[in-house]
Design a protein around this motif. Structure first.
Motif, PDB file in Angstrom:
ATOM      1  N   ALA A  86       0.837  -1.191   0.000  1.00 53.44           N
ATOM      2  CA  ALA A  86       0.000   0.000   0.000  1.00 53.44           C
ATOM      3  C   ALA A  86       0.880   1.253   0.000  1.00 53.44           C
ATOM      4  CB  ALA A  86      -0.911  -0.009   1.220  1.00 53.44           C
ATOM      5  N   PRO A  87       0.304   2.428  -0.325  1.00 57.84           N
ATOM      6  CA  PRO A  87       1.082   3.672  -0.304  1.00 57.84           C
ATOM      7  C   PRO A  87       1.729   3.962   1.049  1.00 57.84           C
ATOM      8  CG  PRO A  87      -0.973   4.017  -1.484  1.00 57.84           C
ATOM      9  CD  PRO A  87      -1.043   2.637  -0.897  1.00 57.84           C
ATOM     10  N   VAL A  88       1.046   3.591   2.146  1.00 58.10           N
ATOM     11  CA  VAL A  88       1.608   3.734   3.489  1.00 58.10           C
ATOM     12  C   VAL A  88       1.249   2.493   4.300  1.00 58.10           C
ATOM     13  CG1 VAL A  88       1.555   5.004   5.668  1.00 58.10           C
ATOM     14  CG2 VAL A  88       1.484   6.253   3.514  1.00 58.10           C
ATOM     15  N   SER A 121       9.387  -3.142  18.259  1.00 61.74           N
ATOM     16  CA  SER A 121       9.908  -2.633  16.990  1.00 61.74           C
ATOM     17  C   SER A 121       8.765  -2.037  16.185  1.00 61.74           C
ATOM     18  CB  SER A 121      10.588  -3.753  16.187  1.00 61.74           C
ATOM     19  OG  SER A 121       9.637  -4.717  15.775  1.00 61.74           O
ATOM     20  N   VAL A 122       9.105  -1.123  15.293  1.00 64.83           N
ATOM     21  CA  VAL A 122       8.132  -0.506  14.395  1.00 64.83           C
ATOM     22  C   VAL A 122       8.659  -0.583  12.970  1.00 64.83           C
ATOM     23  CG1 VAL A 122       7.043   1.050  16.063  1.00 64.83           C
ATOM     24  CG2 VAL A 122       9.132   1.767  14.880  1.00 64.83           C
ATOM     25  N   SER A 123       7.755  -0.708  12.039  1.00 64.37           N
ATOM     26  CA  SER A 123       8.122  -0.732  10.618  1.00 64.37           C
ATOM     27  C   SER A 123       7.290   0.297   9.868  1.00 64.37           C
ATOM     28  CB  SER A 123       7.883  -2.122  10.015  1.00 64.37           C
ATOM     29  OG  SER A 123       8.736  -3.081  10.601  1.00 64.37           O
ATOM     30  N   PHE A 124       7.976   1.155   9.113  1.00 66.80           N
ATOM     31  CA  PHE A 124       7.332   2.129   8.233  1.00 66.80           C
ATOM     32  C   PHE A 124       7.609   1.694   6.799  1.00 66.80           C
ATOM     33  CE2 PHE A 124       8.614   4.267  12.103  1.00 66.80           C
ATOM     34  CZ  PHE A 124       7.514   5.037  12.457  1.00 66.80           C
ATOM     35  N   ARG A 125       6.596   1.781   5.962  1.00 64.01           N
ATOM     36  CA  ARG A 125       6.789   1.376   4.566  1.00 64.01           C
ATOM     37  C   ARG A 125       5.952   2.291   3.672  1.00 64.01           C
ATOM     38  NH1 ARG A 125       6.225  -3.488   5.526  1.00 64.01           N
ATOM     39  NH2 ARG A 125       8.395  -4.136   5.548  1.00 64.01           N
ATOM     40  N   THR A 126       6.525   2.645   2.507  1.00 60.92           N
ATOM     41  CA  THR A 126       5.801   3.492   1.561  1.00 60.92           C
ATOM     42  C   THR A 126       6.263   3.192   0.141  1.00 60.92           C
ATOM     43  OG1 THR A 126       5.166   5.785   1.050  1.00 60.92           O
ATOM     44  CG2 THR A 126       7.460   5.395   1.672  1.00 60.92           C
ATOM     45  N   VAL A 127       5.449   3.571  -0.805  1.00 63.34           N
ATOM     46  CA  VAL A 127       5.766   3.382  -2.227  1.00 63.34           C
ATOM     47  C   VAL A 127       6.017   4.751  -2.845  1.00 63.34           C
ATOM     48  CG1 VAL A 127       4.914   2.578  -4.451  1.00 63.34           C
ATOM     49  CG2 VAL A 127       4.377   1.287  -2.380  1.00 63.34           C
ATOM     50  N   VAL A 128       7.177   4.898  -3.467  1.00 61.81           N
ATOM     51  CA  VAL A 128       7.556   6.151  -4.139  1.00 61.81           C
ATOM     52  C   VAL A 128       7.902   5.815  -5.574  1.00 61.81           C
ATOM     53  CG1 VAL A 128       9.112   8.121  -4.146  1.00 61.81           C
ATOM     54  CG2 VAL A 128       8.436   7.087  -1.971  1.00 61.81           C
ATOM     55  N   GLY A 129       7.033   6.183  -6.502  1.00 62.29           N
ATOM     56  CA  GLY A 129       7.257   5.828  -7.896  1.00 62.29           C
ATOM     57  C   GLY A 129       7.253   4.311  -8.056  1.00 62.29           C
ATOM     58  N   ASP A 130       8.337   3.784  -8.603  1.00 56.67           N
ATOM     59  CA  ASP A 130       8.477   2.337  -8.774  1.00 56.67           C
ATOM     60  C   ASP A 130       9.243   1.683  -7.635  1.00 56.67           C
ATOM     61  OD1 ASP A 130       7.131   2.261 -11.244  1.00 56.67           O
ATOM     62  OD2 ASP A 130       8.958   2.877 -12.312  1.00 56.67           O
ATOM     63  N   GLU A 131       9.512   2.453  -6.570  1.00 59.56           N
ATOM     64  CA  GLU A 131      10.319   1.951  -5.470  1.00 59.56           C
ATOM     65  C   GLU A 131       9.481   1.685  -4.219  1.00 59.56           C
ATOM     66  OE1 GLU A 131      14.504   4.254  -6.567  1.00 59.56           O
ATOM     67  OE2 GLU A 131      13.269   4.948  -4.896  1.00 59.56           O
ATOM     68  N   LEU A 132       9.951   0.720  -3.447  1.00 58.76           N
ATOM     69  CA  LEU A 132       9.380   0.403  -2.141  1.00 58.76           C
ATOM     70  C   LEU A 132      10.399   0.797  -1.082  1.00 58.76           C
ATOM     71  CD1 LEU A 132       7.164  -1.003  -0.409  1.00 58.76           C
ATOM     72  CD2 LEU A 132       8.448  -3.134  -0.716  1.00 58.76           C
ATOM     73  N   TRP A 133      10.026   1.757  -0.225  1.00 60.42           N
ATOM     74  CA  TRP A 133      10.908   2.228   0.828  1.00 60.42           C
ATOM     75  C   TRP A 133      10.456   1.626   2.159  1.00 60.42           C
ATOM     76  CZ3 TRP A 133      11.787   8.232   0.182  1.00 60.42           C
ATOM     77  CH2 TRP A 133      12.303   8.483  -1.105  1.00 60.42           C
ATOM     78  N   SER A 134      11.388   1.050   2.911  1.00 61.72           N
ATOM     79  CA  SER A 134      11.057   0.419   4.187  1.00 61.72           C
ATOM     80  C   SER A 134      12.057   0.830   5.259  1.00 61.72           C
ATOM     81  CB  SER A 134      11.064  -1.113   4.059  1.00 61.72           C
ATOM     82  OG  SER A 134      10.182  -1.557   3.057  1.00 61.72           O
ATOM     83  N   LEU A 135      11.556   0.975   6.481  1.00 57.20           N
ATOM     84  CA  LEU A 135      12.405   1.304   7.618  1.00 57.20           C
ATOM     85  C   LEU A 135      11.891   0.562   8.844  1.00 57.20           C
ATOM     86  CD1 LEU A 135      14.649   2.937   9.015  1.00 57.20           C
ATOM     87  CD2 LEU A 135      13.008   4.806   9.303  1.00 57.20           C
ATOM     88  N   ASN A 136      12.721  -0.346   9.368  1.00 62.34           N
ATOM     89  CA  ASN A 136      12.376  -1.087  10.574  1.00 62.34           C
ATOM     90  C   ASN A 136      13.296  -0.649  11.701  1.00 62.34           C
ATOM     91  OD1 ASN A 136      13.107  -3.674  12.377  1.00 62.34           O
ATOM     92  ND2 ASN A 136      10.971  -3.814  11.733  1.00 62.34           N
ATOM     93  N   ILE A 137      12.724  -0.323  12.866  1.00 61.85           N
ATOM     94  CA  ILE A 137      13.509   0.181  13.990  1.00 61.85           C
ATOM     95  C   ILE A 137      13.126  -0.567  15.259  1.00 61.85           C
ATOM     96  CG2 ILE A 137      14.273   2.218  15.248  1.00 61.85           C
ATOM     97  CD1 ILE A 137      12.907   3.927  13.083  1.00 61.85           C
ATOM     98  N   HIS A 138      14.121  -1.081  15.949  1.00 55.26           N
ATOM     99  CA  HIS A 138      13.912  -1.674  17.271  1.00 55.26           C
ATOM    100  C   HIS A 138      14.181  -0.609  18.325  1.00 55.26           C
ATOM    101  CE1 HIS A 138      15.496  -4.475  20.640  1.00 55.26           C
ATOM    102  NE2 HIS A 138      14.199  -4.305  20.769  1.00 55.26           N
ATOM    103  N   MET A 139      13.210  -0.340  19.181  1.00 58.67           N
ATOM    104  CA  MET A 139      13.300   0.663  20.233  1.00 58.67           C
ATOM    105  C   MET A 139      13.760   2.023  19.698  1.00 58.67           C
ATOM    106  SD  MET A 139      12.089  -0.650  22.906  1.00 58.67           S
ATOM    107  CE  MET A 139      12.574   0.504  24.174  1.00 58.67           C
ATOM    108  N   PRO A 140      12.891   2.691  18.918  1.00 63.42           N
ATOM    109  CA  PRO A 140      13.254   3.999  18.369  1.00 63.42           C
ATOM    110  C   PRO A 140      13.502   5.027  19.469  1.00 63.42           C
ATOM    111  CG  PRO A 140      10.902   3.566  18.100  1.00 63.42           C
ATOM    112  CD  PRO A 140      11.521   2.293  18.571  1.00 63.42           C
ATOM    113  N   LYS A 141      14.439   5.940  19.192  1.00 66.92           N
ATOM    114  CA  LYS A 141      14.780   7.003  20.123  1.00 66.92           C
ATOM    115  C   LYS A 141      14.725   8.355  19.395  1.00 66.92           C
ATOM    116  CE  LYS A 141      15.850   4.213  23.568  1.00 66.92           C
ATOM    117  NZ  LYS A 141      15.101   4.171  24.838  1.00 66.92           N
TER     118      LYS A 141
END
Length: 260
Positions: A64-66, A206-226
């Protein structure tokens, strides 16, 4: 999706990118990836190679977009609440945006049943031969026990996924909220920066953020964000927790995202 991208590009020039928004100071491990959104070997196939099993259980084989996932079950957590998440997508019938929330209602029960059927713990190979008259394990015997342990872990995980009862809620959202959520997610992942060193953390979430930008899939997973990463995760967790209670206050979330 095209409309969201247009708004994003406009926002970059009109408001500027907040370069410090992604600061993650002395927090847990993280993984940031950029890859193709679609696979070339399956017609209309989406790239889900790096998605956790529970994410695929929640949302199937689609990006999905987000998307946002909150997972309190990291490492040695004795949790009663399992992973939960939300995603933003377009209602193809009404041509409007919806926020879809998914969470597990029987997490602890499923964990216990799977654990009885496929126990994760077993005697460490180093203990064999420590008692009088007991022979140490041979190299082949150690490899066999290690293989059996991996099989138990795999079977336990598959059993848990099979037993999970997933509940879903959907909320109609405005274009303004959808665009704000998308733009913030893109900017956050794009500008994410980590500082300091990885501390020794065995629990937490942990948290995971994911988004679609153009033809790319951007992902960011963080354990215990600060730092600012913690602030971003807190806003998204607030949206998620309210939605699980069947509460959705769009104006409040827009204000939080604007103030971030």
């Amino acid at each position: 999706m095209e409309k969201l991208l247009i708004v994003f590009i406009y926002t970059l020039f009109a408001e500027g990118i907040f370069s410090q928004e992604g600061d993650h100071i002395n927090g847990g491990r993280f993984l940031k990836t950029i890859e193709y959104n679609r696979t070339g070997w399956i017609e209309n196939g989406y790239n889900i190679e790096n998605k956790e099993d529970v994410e695929q259980l929640f949302y199937g084989r689609y990006n999905a977009p987000v998307e946002f996932l909150y997972d309190p079950t990291v490492e040695y957590c004795n949790c009663y609440d399992g992973p939960s998440g939300f995603r933003l997508l377009m209602d193809s019938i009404k041509k409007s945006y919806i926020l879809e929330v998914k969470y597990i209602t029987n997490f602890k029960e499923a964990e216990e049943v799977a654990g009885m059927k496929y126990p994760l713990s077993g005697p460490p190979t180093s203990t064999f031969g420590s008692k009088p008259g007991e022979k140490p394990l041979t190299s082949d015997e150690k490899k066999l026990l290690e293989k059996q342990g991996k099989e138990r872990f795999k079977n336990n995980k598959e059993e848990r996924i099979r037993l999970y009862n997933v509940k879903g809620l959907s909320f109609a959202v405005s274009d303004q909220f959808a665009e704000k959520l998308y733009n913030k997610t893109v900017s956050f992942i794009d500008n994410f920066k980590a500082k300091g060193a990885i501390p020794l953390i065995f629990d937490g979430y942990s948290v995971s953020f994911r988004t679609v930008v153009g033809d790319e899939l951007w992902s960011l997973n963080i354990h215990m964000p600060k730092g600012n990463a913690f602030k971003m995760a807190t806003i998204y967790k607030q949206i998620l927790e309210d939605a699980k209670k069947n509460i959705f206050e769009e104006d409040k979330y827009i204000r939080l995202l604007n103030d971030f």
